[in-house]
Design a protein around this motif. Structure first.
Motif, PDB file in Angstrom:
ATOM      1  N   THR A 250       0.847  -1.201   0.000  1.00 16.24           N
ATOM      2  CA  THR A 250       0.000   0.000   0.000  1.00 16.24           C
ATOM      3  C   THR A 250       0.881   1.249   0.000  1.00 16.24           C
ATOM      4  O   THR A 250       2.096   1.177   0.224  1.00 16.24           O
ATOM      5  CB  THR A 250      -0.926   0.029   1.234  1.00 16.24           C
TER       6      THR A 250
ATOM      7  N   ARG B 226      -3.687  -0.789  -2.472  1.00 15.12           N
ATOM      8  CA  ARG B 226      -4.501   0.281  -1.911  1.00 15.12           C
ATOM      9  C   ARG B 226      -3.636   1.513  -1.685  1.00 15.12           C
ATOM     10  O   ARG B 226      -2.424   1.407  -1.483  1.00 15.12           O
ATOM     11  CB  ARG B 226      -5.126  -0.149  -0.574  1.00 15.12           C
TER      12      ARG B 226
ATOM     13  N   LEU C 105      -3.746   5.797  -0.031  1.00 13.62           N
ATOM     14  CA  LEU C 105      -4.377   6.982   0.538  1.00 13.62           C
ATOM     15  C   LEU C 105      -3.655   8.179  -0.046  1.00 13.62           C
ATOM     16  O   LEU C 105      -2.432   8.286   0.047  1.00 13.62           O
ATOM     17  CB  LEU C 105      -4.233   6.975   2.066  1.00 13.62           C
TER      18      LEU C 105
ATOM     19  N   ALA D 192      -4.186  10.336  -7.623  1.00 17.67           N
ATOM     20  CA  ALA D 192      -5.280   9.430  -7.290  1.00 17.67           C
ATOM     21  C   ALA D 192      -5.908   8.826  -8.539  1.00 17.67           C
ATOM     22  O   ALA D 192      -6.138   7.614  -8.611  1.00 17.67           O
ATOM     23  CB  ALA D 192      -6.335  10.173  -6.471  1.00 17.67           C
TER      24      ALA D 192
ATOM     25  N   ALA E 168      -7.228   0.565  -5.263  1.00 22.95           N
ATOM     26  CA  ALA E 168      -8.332   1.115  -4.470  1.00 22.95           C
ATOM     27  C   ALA E 168      -7.807   2.338  -3.733  1.00 22.95           C
ATOM     28  O   ALA E 168      -6.917   2.212  -2.882  1.00 22.95           O
ATOM     29  CB  ALA E 168      -8.852   0.072  -3.493  1.00 22.95           C
TER      30      ALA E 168
ATOM     31  N   ASP F 212      -8.265   5.904  -1.474  1.00 22.98           N
ATOM     32  CA  ASP F 212      -8.987   6.832  -0.611  1.00 22.98           C
ATOM     33  C   ASP F 212      -8.399   8.216  -0.869  1.00 22.98           C
ATOM     34  O   ASP F 212      -7.203   8.433  -0.615  1.00 22.98           O
ATOM     35  CB  ASP F 212      -8.813   6.472   0.862  1.00 22.98           C
TER      36      ASP F 212
ATOM     37  N   VAL G 125      -8.408  12.153   0.041  1.00 19.95           N
ATOM     38  CA  VAL G 125      -8.823  13.057   1.109  1.00 19.95           C
ATOM     39  C   VAL G 125      -8.340  14.464   0.787  1.00 19.95           C
ATOM     40  O   VAL G 125      -7.136  14.700   0.668  1.00 19.95           O
ATOM     41  CB  VAL G 125      -8.253  12.608   2.470  1.00 19.95           C
TER      42      VAL G 125
ATOM     43  N   ALA H  81      -6.979  10.801   9.160  1.00 14.83           N
ATOM     44  CA  ALA H  81      -7.036  10.144   7.847  1.00 14.83           C
ATOM     45  C   ALA H  81      -6.050   8.990   7.770  1.00 14.83           C
ATOM     46  O   ALA H  81      -6.382   7.897   7.252  1.00 14.83           O
ATOM     47  CB  ALA H  81      -6.755  11.177   6.756  1.00 14.83           C
TER      48      ALA H  81
ATOM     49  N   ARG I 160      -7.168   6.075  10.050  1.00 11.73           N
ATOM     50  CA  ARG I 160      -8.293   5.356   9.462  1.00 11.73           C
ATOM     51  C   ARG I 160      -7.815   4.407   8.360  1.00 11.73           C
ATOM     52  O   ARG I 160      -8.269   3.257   8.271  1.00 11.73           O
ATOM     53  CB  ARG I 160      -9.297   6.375   8.916  1.00 11.73           C
ATOM     54  N   PHE I 161      -6.904   4.884   7.537  1.00 11.70           N
ATOM     55  CA  PHE I 161      -6.404   4.052   6.428  1.00 11.70           C
ATOM     56  C   PHE I 161      -5.597   2.883   6.964  1.00 11.70           C
ATOM     57  O   PHE I 161      -5.850   1.719   6.593  1.00 11.70           O
ATOM     58  CB  PHE I 161      -5.541   4.903   5.493  1.00 11.70           C
TER      59      PHE I 161
ATOM     60  N   SER J  23      -7.469   0.069   8.607  1.00  9.50           N
ATOM     61  CA  SER J  23      -8.291  -0.799   7.730  1.00  9.50           C
ATOM     62  C   SER J  23      -7.455  -1.863   7.033  1.00  9.50           C
ATOM     63  O   SER J  23      -8.010  -2.717   6.326  1.00  9.50           O
ATOM     64  CB  SER J  23      -9.009   0.056   6.679  1.00  9.50           C
TER      65      SER J  23
END
Length: 370
Positions: A168, A307, A309, A328, A337, A339, A341, A362, A365-366, A369
């Motif tokens: 990630t 993934r 962020l 992004a 995938a 996220d 922000v 932020a 939270r990432f 998960s």
């Protein structure tokens, strides 16, 4: 008696010679880094952090060095980057003067400081050096590769050159390539340093040091790191008290001028001018499109991240939100995938350093998960 200064840095010896993208090679080069947390038995919980231009590897306090780091409050037990779960590595960029080999280091071929004999530096070189450290730590694949500001560009170079090196990615206030405004600002910063007579083609020393040039360069940077909204809110047109004004008809008269002078004074002797020039130019040279056949979107789509962020700030004029959206979108095109922000923090580009509540939320939270 001089009190010993705590130092949590460790050093990794790079392969010698270490080839550079634009030619030349480094002999007996090394990287400085620090770590927090414990590497799991399966070695699958590592997070690597690439920093902005000026920070060192000391991102947060630890047992070896209890002094506050540049991202204090973000890294630690129970914090956004929770070291009870993650093994965190922060590397000082190749070319810096904070422990890694750079223009301020000794050239083993001559026994003298490299100065301008240091090879042309790119962020790809910095990324390759960091990946060599990752391998040396026995980490086959990073759980997450994180980069902010210049470090975000280094992280993209890292991912592009070492596909599959990370599962990630967290991209913070960065760019897929330098844009004209950022290039213009950095060009003026470099010009200010080079036009200082004390710079002397890089041959300065402690007695003859380009203080004026570094001061102007830092002031230009600070102006772009924050937003006009914040300057108005903090300083408005407040004037200095008479006793704080300089005995100069064109000296500092406003609080904002005094603030910039203070920032410059704290910086000028803490960072090597030649190293600053090399890293600044490396930032301008970076273009992710070089890793996608001239197509930035194709390069981003090919990074192979599961993934990501991507965080940007609406008031950032140095790395605008449109560039975060470009990153992004490119990652999404490759099946990542993402996220995305967008924060409305008034602190501009520096928000990731000071608005820890919103950035931390932020990031927590990432990572939570995963």
């Amino acid at each position: 008696m001089t009190e010993a200064v705590a130092d949590a840095r460790r050093w990794h010896a790079l392969p010698s010679p270490f080839p550079m993208k634009r030619g030349g090679a480094l002999v007996d080069a090394r990287l400085a880094y620090e770590t927090w947390g414990e590497l799991s038995a399966t070695r699958d919980n590592a997070i690597l952090i690439h920093t902005g231009l000026s920070p060192g590897a000391h991102a947060a306090s630890n047992a070896e060095d209890p002094s506050s780091g540049w991202w204090e409050g973000m890294i630690g037990p129970g914090l956004a980057i929770d070291t009870d779960r993650w093994f965190v590595v922060c590397v000082n960029t190749l070319g810096s003067c904070k422990g890694s080999t750079g223009a301020a280091s000794i050239n083993p071929a001559t026994g003298e400081t490299y100065r301008l004999d240091f090879p042309d530096l790119t962020l790809e070189d910095a990324a390759n050096a960091a990946q060599d450290l990752v391998r040396a730590l026995g980490i086959a694949r990073l759980a997450c590769l994180l980069g902010n500001s210049m470090g975000g560009m280094t992280a993209l170079a890292h991912l592009a050159q070492h596909r599959g090196c990370a599962r990630t990615h967290i991209s913070i206030s960065t760019a897929p390539q330098a844009q004209p405004f950022a290039i213009a600002i950095r060009s003026l910063q470099r010009e200010a340093i080079r036009l200082d007579p004390q710079w002397d083609e890089g041959r300065y020393d402690d007695e003859r040091y380009p203080e004026a040039g570094m001061s102007i360069a830092r002031k230009l940077g600070v102006i772009t790191y924050r937003s006009a909204m914040e300057w108005v809110g903090r300083f408005a047109r407040i004037r200095l008290d008479a006793e704080r004004r300089e005995d100069d008809p064109f000296g500092a008269e406003f609080e904002i001028e005094s603030y910039l002078q203070g920032h410059a004074r704290r910086f000028v002797r803490s960072f090597d001018p030649n190293s600053y020039l090399y890293l600044s130019r490396a930032s301008d040279w970076f273009d992710i499109a070089e890793h996608g056949g001239g197509d930035a979107r194709a390069a981003l789509a090919g990074l192979g991240i599961e993934r990501a962020l991507v965080i940007g700030v609406e008031t950032d004029i140095l790395f605008p939100l449109s560039q975060q959206q470009e990153i992004a979108d490119g990652l999404v095109a490759g099946g990542t995938a993402v996220d995305f922000v967008a924060l409305d923090s008034p602190q501009g580009h520096d928000a990731f350093l000071v608005d820890l509540e919103r950035f931390g939320a932020a990031i927590a939270r990432f990572l939570g998960s995963l």
